[in-house]
Every structure is written in structure tokens, then in C-alpha cells.
Design a protein around this motif. Structure first.
Motif, PDB file in Angstrom:
ATOM      1  N   GLN A  70      80.260  85.231 -23.552  1.00 35.38           N
ATOM      2  CA  GLN A  70      79.411  85.174 -24.783  1.00 35.38           C
ATOM      3  C   GLN A  70      77.877  85.835 -24.663  1.00 35.38           C
ATOM      4  OE1 GLN A  70      80.099  82.714 -27.830  1.00 35.38           O
ATOM      5  NE2 GLN A  70      82.132  83.482 -27.416  1.00 35.38           N
ATOM      6  N   ARG A  71      77.569  86.862 -23.847  1.00 36.92           N
ATOM      7  CA  ARG A  71      76.743  87.485 -23.645  1.00 36.92           C
ATOM      8  C   ARG A  71      76.912  88.916 -23.472  1.00 36.92           C
ATOM      9  NH1 ARG A  71      73.738  86.405 -18.823  1.00 36.92           N
ATOM     10  NH2 ARG A  71      71.808  87.033 -19.691  1.00 36.92           N
ATOM     11  N   CYS A  72      76.029  89.584 -24.262  1.00 37.09           N
ATOM     12  CA  CYS A  72      76.277  91.172 -24.066  1.00 37.09           C
ATOM     13  C   CYS A  72      74.952  91.873 -23.718  1.00 37.09           C
ATOM     14  CB  CYS A  72      76.857  91.555 -25.366  1.00 37.09           C
ATOM     15  SG  CYS A  72      77.632  93.124 -25.176  1.00 37.09           S
ATOM     16  N   THR A  88      73.302  87.376 -27.704  1.00 31.61           N
ATOM     17  CA  THR A  88      74.147  86.305 -27.526  1.00 31.61           C
ATOM     18  C   THR A  88      74.895  85.997 -28.970  1.00 31.61           C
ATOM     19  OG1 THR A  88      72.609  84.600 -27.880  1.00 31.61           O
ATOM     20  CG2 THR A  88      73.060  85.323 -25.478  1.00 31.61           C
ATOM     21  N   PRO A  89      75.935  85.144 -29.153  1.00 28.26           N
ATOM     22  CA  PRO A  89      76.139  85.054 -30.444  1.00 28.26           C
ATOM     23  C   PRO A  89      75.038  84.604 -31.582  1.00 28.26           C
ATOM     24  CG  PRO A  89      78.111  84.428 -28.994  1.00 28.26           C
ATOM     25  CD  PRO A  89      76.503  84.800 -28.309  1.00 28.26           C
ATOM     26  N   ARG A  90      74.301  83.614 -31.166  1.00 30.22           N
ATOM     27  CA  ARG A  90      73.272  83.035 -31.878  1.00 30.22           C
ATOM     28  C   ARG A  90      72.381  84.023 -32.434  1.00 30.22           C
ATOM     29  NH1 ARG A  90      71.300  80.487 -26.819  1.00 30.22           N
ATOM     30  NH2 ARG A  90      69.456  81.918 -26.350  1.00 30.22           N
ATOM     31  N   ASP A  91      72.077  85.075 -31.860  1.00 25.48           N
ATOM     32  CA  ASP A  91      71.350  86.270 -32.253  1.00 25.48           C
ATOM     33  C   ASP A  91      72.023  87.298 -33.459  1.00 25.48           C
ATOM     34  OD1 ASP A  91      69.413  85.779 -30.058  1.00 25.48           O
ATOM     35  OD2 ASP A  91      70.660  86.884 -28.714  1.00 25.48           O
ATOM     36  N   LEU A 131      80.358  88.854 -28.609  1.00 20.28           N
ATOM     37  CA  LEU A 131      79.142  88.538 -29.516  1.00 20.28           C
ATOM     38  C   LEU A 131      79.487  87.452 -30.457  1.00 20.28           C
ATOM     39  CD1 LEU A 131      77.779  91.869 -30.072  1.00 20.28           C
ATOM     40  CD2 LEU A 131      76.821  90.107 -28.713  1.00 20.28           C
ATOM     41  N   GLN A 132      80.935  87.082 -30.678  1.00 22.51           N
ATOM     42  CA  GLN A 132      81.209  85.928 -31.717  1.00 22.51           C
ATOM     43  C   GLN A 132      82.497  85.537 -31.086  1.00 22.51           C
ATOM     44  OE1 GLN A 132      80.798  87.152 -35.597  1.00 22.51           O
ATOM     45  NE2 GLN A 132      81.295  85.372 -36.432  1.00 22.51           N
TER      46      GLN A 132
END
Length: 141
Positions: A70-72, A88-91, A131-132
């Protein structure tokens, strides 16, 4: 000097300046020739990160780097320079995948995201999954 002559000189001078910048390469967008170039650009800003696989977009203006669950990492051409980010997905405010393209809208006023087309659907799916959560990806109709 009369006003009409001054106006013509100013307009001509501005047009000449714009043409000089354009023909000198000032309006070109950088491209990533290889995955190694993307890794090198990313390493300049994030030397402690150890990216995995690199996925270049079809137009080679961006690359997405695996950084673990879950990091890119992202390297994107902005003008003749490269912008790098860790996302990250929260972004991510919105994410949609349609075939080989991924559209991102980010929670970052300095970079809002964009639409990224890949050479194959597997790369688009992998970037979207990083990312999600896999079950949350909305496949656009």
C-alpha cells in the motif's frame, strides 16, 4: 517615440522572446527513457527507499515504483523536470481504473494527480491495487 511605434516594438519583442524559448526547447516535456532513469530520479529525492518493480506509463512521462504494501513511488515529468512523490491510499481522494488507464485525484495541493495510461492492463491494475484496496477499486464503465 510615438505610442503606436512603441506598442509594435513591445509586441514584436515579446513574440520574439516566446519564439526563442520555444525553439530552444523550453516547451518540451521530459520523458523517462528507461526504468533505471526513473529509479535514479526517485533515488535523488528518497535515497533511503528501496523500490521494487517500476511501471512506466505508455507515453513515458511517468513511472510508478513499488515500495511495499500500500505504498507507491511516483516519478512524473513536469516540463523538463521530474516530480517525485511517495503516495499511500490515504493520499488518494479518488481513483478509477478503466482498461489500461488509471485516473488519480490526490489530497495534495502541489500535485493533483492525473490520468495515466499504461501499455497493458496488468500494470494499471497493479498501480491501482497499490494505491487502494483491491476490493475498493472502481472500474469505470
Amino acid at each position: 517615440m510615438s505610442l503606436p511605434v512603441l506598442v509594435v516594438l513591445v509586441v514584436f519583442g515579446i513574440a520574439l522572446s516566446v519564439a526563442a524559448v520555444h525553439f530552444a526547447g523550453g516547451t518540451t516535456t521530459a520523458t523517462l527513457a528507461t526504468a533505471d532513469q526513473a529509479l535514479a530520479c526517485f533515488a535523488e529525492d528518497f535515497p533511503d527507499e528501496k523500490p521494487g518493480r517500476v511501471r512506466l506509463t505508455a507515453d513515458r512521462h511517468a513511472a510508478f515504483l513499488e515500495l511495499g504494501p500500500q505504498r507507491c513511488g511516483i516519478v512524473q515529468a513536469i516540463g523538463d523536470c521530474f516530480l517525485t512523490r511517495i503516495v499511500t491510499p490515504r493520499d488518494v481522494l479518488a481513483l478509477a481504473r478503466e482498461g489500461t488507464a488509471v485516473s488519480l485525484r490526490m489530497d495534495d495541493f502541489t500535485w493533483k494527480g492525473g490520468r495515466f495510461a499504461f501499455a497493458n492492463e496488468a500494470d494499471a491494475l497493479a498501480v491501482a491495487a497499490a494505491l487502494q484496496g483491491q476490493d475498493q477499486i472502481r472500474k469505470a464503465a
